[in-house]
Design a protein around this motif. Sequence first.
Motif, short mmCIF file in Angstrom:
data_model
loop_
_atom_site.label_atom_id
_atom_site.label_comp_id
_atom_site.label_asym_id
_atom_site.label_seq_id
_atom_site.Cartn_x
_atom_site.Cartn_y
_atom_site.Cartn_z
N SER A 66 0.68 -1.24 -0.13
CA SER A 66 -0.04 -0.02 0.06
C SER A 66 0.78 1.34 0.01
O SER A 66 2.14 1.19 0.54
CB SER A 66 -0.82 0.04 1.31
OG SER A 66 -0.10 -0.04 2.34
N LEU A 67 0.25 2.32 -0.58
CA LEU A 67 1.07 3.51 -0.43
C LEU A 67 1.38 3.91 0.96
O LEU A 67 2.39 4.78 0.97
CB LEU A 67 0.20 4.66 -1.24
CG LEU A 67 0.79 6.02 -1.36
CD1 LEU A 67 2.09 5.98 -2.27
CD2 LEU A 67 -0.34 7.09 -2.03
N GLY A 68 0.48 3.96 1.73
CA GLY A 68 0.79 4.02 3.00
C GLY A 68 1.89 3.46 3.66
O GLY A 68 2.95 4.32 4.31
N ARG A 76 12.34 -4.73 -0.80
CA ARG A 76 11.09 -5.42 -1.14
C ARG A 76 10.38 -4.05 -1.98
O ARG A 76 9.81 -4.19 -2.88
CB ARG A 76 10.32 -5.91 -0.19
CG ARG A 76 9.09 -6.68 -0.65
CD ARG A 76 8.36 -7.40 0.26
NE ARG A 76 7.51 -6.49 0.93
CZ ARG A 76 7.06 -6.46 2.41
NH1 ARG A 76 7.32 -7.66 2.83
NH2 ARG A 76 6.00 -5.86 2.84
N VAL A 77 10.51 -2.64 -1.20
CA VAL A 77 9.73 -1.58 -1.95
C VAL A 77 10.48 -1.52 -3.13
O VAL A 77 9.71 -1.01 -4.09
CB VAL A 77 9.81 -0.45 -0.83
CG1 VAL A 77 9.42 0.83 -1.45
CG2 VAL A 77 8.73 -0.70 0.23
N MET A 78 11.60 -1.38 -3.19
CA MET A 78 12.39 -0.98 -4.37
C MET A 78 12.04 -1.97 -5.67
O MET A 78 11.79 -1.53 -6.83
CB MET A 78 14.07 -0.90 -4.17
CG MET A 78 14.44 0.18 -3.50
SD MET A 78 16.05 0.41 -3.38
CE MET A 78 16.63 -0.86 -2.17
N ILE A 79 11.97 -3.33 -5.44
CA ILE A 79 11.89 -4.27 -6.31
C ILE A 79 10.17 -4.13 -6.85
O ILE A 79 9.91 -4.27 -7.90
CB ILE A 79 11.98 -5.64 -5.82
CG1 ILE A 79 13.34 -5.99 -5.52
CG2 ILE A 79 11.33 -6.72 -6.57
CD1 ILE A 79 13.70 -7.03 -4.98
N ALA A 80 9.45 -3.75 -5.68
CA ALA A 80 8.11 -3.67 -6.26
C ALA A 80 7.71 -2.25 -7.05
O ALA A 80 6.98 -2.56 -8.00
CB ALA A 80 7.09 -3.50 -4.96
N THR A 81 8.49 -1.07 -6.68
CA THR A 81 8.28 0.01 -7.46
C THR A 81 8.97 -0.48 -9.02
O THR A 81 8.41 0.32 -9.75
CB THR A 81 9.09 1.10 -6.71
OG1 THR A 81 8.54 1.21 -5.44
CG2 THR A 81 9.13 2.58 -7.37
N TRP A 82 9.93 -1.10 -9.07
CA TRP A 82 10.72 -1.19 -10.28
C TRP A 82 9.74 -2.20 -10.99
O TRP A 82 9.70 -1.88 -12.19
CB TRP A 82 11.88 -1.90 -10.10
CG TRP A 82 12.62 -2.72 -11.39
CD1 TRP A 82 12.95 -1.85 -12.40
CD2 TRP A 82 12.55 -4.02 -11.69
NE1 TRP A 82 13.48 -2.87 -13.19
CE2 TRP A 82 12.98 -4.12 -13.17
CE3 TRP A 82 11.88 -5.09 -11.13
CZ2 TRP A 82 13.23 -5.22 -13.65
CZ3 TRP A 82 12.10 -6.44 -11.60
CH2 TRP A 82 12.65 -6.46 -12.92
N PHE A 83 9.16 -3.08 -10.40
CA PHE A 83 8.28 -4.14 -11.31
C PHE A 83 7.01 -3.43 -11.58
O PHE A 83 6.56 -3.70 -12.72
CB PHE A 83 7.91 -5.21 -10.26
CG PHE A 83 7.18 -6.37 -10.97
CD1 PHE A 83 8.02 -7.49 -11.46
CD2 PHE A 83 5.82 -6.35 -10.97
CE1 PHE A 83 7.29 -8.39 -12.18
CE2 PHE A 83 5.26 -7.66 -11.87
CZ PHE A 83 6.13 -8.42 -12.27
N ASP A 84 6.45 -2.42 -10.77
CA ASP A 84 5.43 -1.87 -11.14
C ASP A 84 5.47 -0.84 -12.35
O ASP A 84 4.76 -0.61 -13.29
CB ASP A 84 4.79 -0.96 -10.02
CG ASP A 84 4.11 -1.86 -8.92
OD1 ASP A 84 3.59 -3.01 -9.09
OD2 ASP A 84 4.12 -1.25 -7.86
N ALA A 85 6.58 -0.28 -12.40
CA ALA A 85 6.91 0.58 -13.64
C ALA A 85 7.40 -0.03 -14.87
O ALA A 85 7.01 0.08 -15.91
CB ALA A 85 8.15 1.49 -13.20
N ARG A 86 8.03 -1.24 -14.68
CA ARG A 86 8.63 -2.17 -16.00
C ARG A 86 7.38 -3.15 -16.40
O ARG A 86 7.43 -3.28 -17.44
CB ARG A 86 9.92 -2.71 -15.72
CG ARG A 86 11.07 -1.56 -15.15
CD ARG A 86 11.17 -0.69 -16.52
NE ARG A 86 11.85 -1.61 -17.57
CZ ARG A 86 13.17 -1.91 -17.57
NH1 ARG A 86 14.08 -1.54 -16.66
NH2 ARG A 86 13.61 -2.58 -18.50
#
Length: 554
Positions: free
Chosen positions: A5-7, A537-547
């Motif tokens: 979640s964003l929060g 995990r946040v970095m991987i999730a952010t990268w995965f959401d973008a790519r």
Amino acid sequence: MLNISLGRRVMIWLVVAAGLLLAMPNLFYDRVERSNDAEALLEQGIGGPEVEAEAALWPSFLPDGLVNLGLDLRGGAHLLAEVQVEDVYESRMTSFWPEVRDALAAERETVGFVTREDSAPDVLRVRISNAEAMPRALEIVRDLARPVVTLTGAGASDIVVAAEGPELVIQLSEAEREATDDRTVQQALEIIRRRIDEVGTREPAIQRQGADRILIQVPGVGSAQELKDIIGTTAQLTFRPVIQPFADADTVAGSDEELLPFPSQGEGAFALVERAPVVTGEELVDAQPGFDQNNRPAVTFRFNPSGARKFGDYTAANVGAPFAIVLDDEVISAPRINEAIRGGSGIITGDFTVEESTELAVLLRAGALPAELTFLEERTIGPELGQDSIDAGTIACIVAFAAVMVFMVLSYGIFGVFADIALMINVALLFGLLSLIGGTLTLPGIAGIVLTIGMAVDANVLVFERIREELKTAKGPARAISLGYEKALSAIVDANITTFMTAVILFAMGSGPVRGFAITLGIGILTSVFTALFVTRVMIATWFDARRPKTIEV
């Protein structure tokens, strides 16, 4: 698992930002340290343009906590002191004599006249003129005994009384000696700590070693002699009745009297005073530097209720008589009692400078050392050696950093890059937490940081290897990443909990360098788990959401 979640993402990055902000002052160590020292002077009312300029070196709205450097990194002084516990036996016998004298004098018709005889320092010998009344005298003195206040000495008395002809021989019992030894060392330990704290030194290490030794390590002190000057003075203050205020070196002192130097009256001046004090410095609750009615430096003092009562009763009964203020077996003042002093406060005047009155007030306020200290070992560690240790530790950290980062990138590609970024955040968080709690960094502590760097990627390795396994069977990369984190979690928690328990045990059971290692290791484990399970995990999730890659290679 990737649907964070964003929060939660915002919360994780806020924690990271707070850690980086807390660690930032350590990048400007000298500037922040000078600013903090200047701020401390301003709080004490000591100011001026130069002090204010130093205080302005670091913005007040930024954190100013620093990781304290230990003795092996900052340089300083190391002392090993032995407490001369035997000194307390003599003072106990001296203070016990008036009680024995008064108790026997109450039955003078039976026991006759009472006098104190010369004896060993830890023995009190009392002669009675009627030797036939010795059984009654023994009974009277034994009634003065008190129980020993320790678990091992339960049921024992604090004194042993025997008869040798017409003399009573009084000594401390073995149980009381053991209890006295323990109390003396503990009291000396606390007083040393208070004296060092009074002068504002950073992160001293003061601990008991063995039965009667104290280890003192103070970073930032210029020399071992400077440290000895701070803690070595006993500052034994007593207030005693004066028999002869102006005497010479040939004056003969009786068994209940003592001839002490009186320097303020000139070289070779002495005063004859009673051995037993009316009030001691142990009953002081406060002492402050000040000035007397003639605007000369002096020290004001205040007694606790017990001391105030004794002081008031004595001054009321001896108006017009001189009263000696004795510091470390030297009469510093012998004022005449003009009226009863019932308030429990007074002033010590003498030939002081402002610095001497301030130092005396500090010593009295911190308390008197119960016994003399003998320094068995002393070392001064120069800041150059400490800087060499810092440089060596820095090189070790850089090498470890580089090796781990290269290995992770070569082994796991883009995932390894995320792990490397998390590793840098991990070390920054470690320093931020050390700054927050005021922790001390030692050379073994640097070893703990190097070990943390090596261990920090363990959790990521477990996760990435698990993701590799899941990629062979899972339907897609998102599911493989989620399962990798889920199934690696128990192994990560188990491994780090056992290591953290080891760090806790090292901290609880160890001392000095061992504790320094345990602190950095324990904090490093906490930051490593946080960065591996949340930041990476946040970095991987952010990268995965973008790519949104169709396939991934780990």
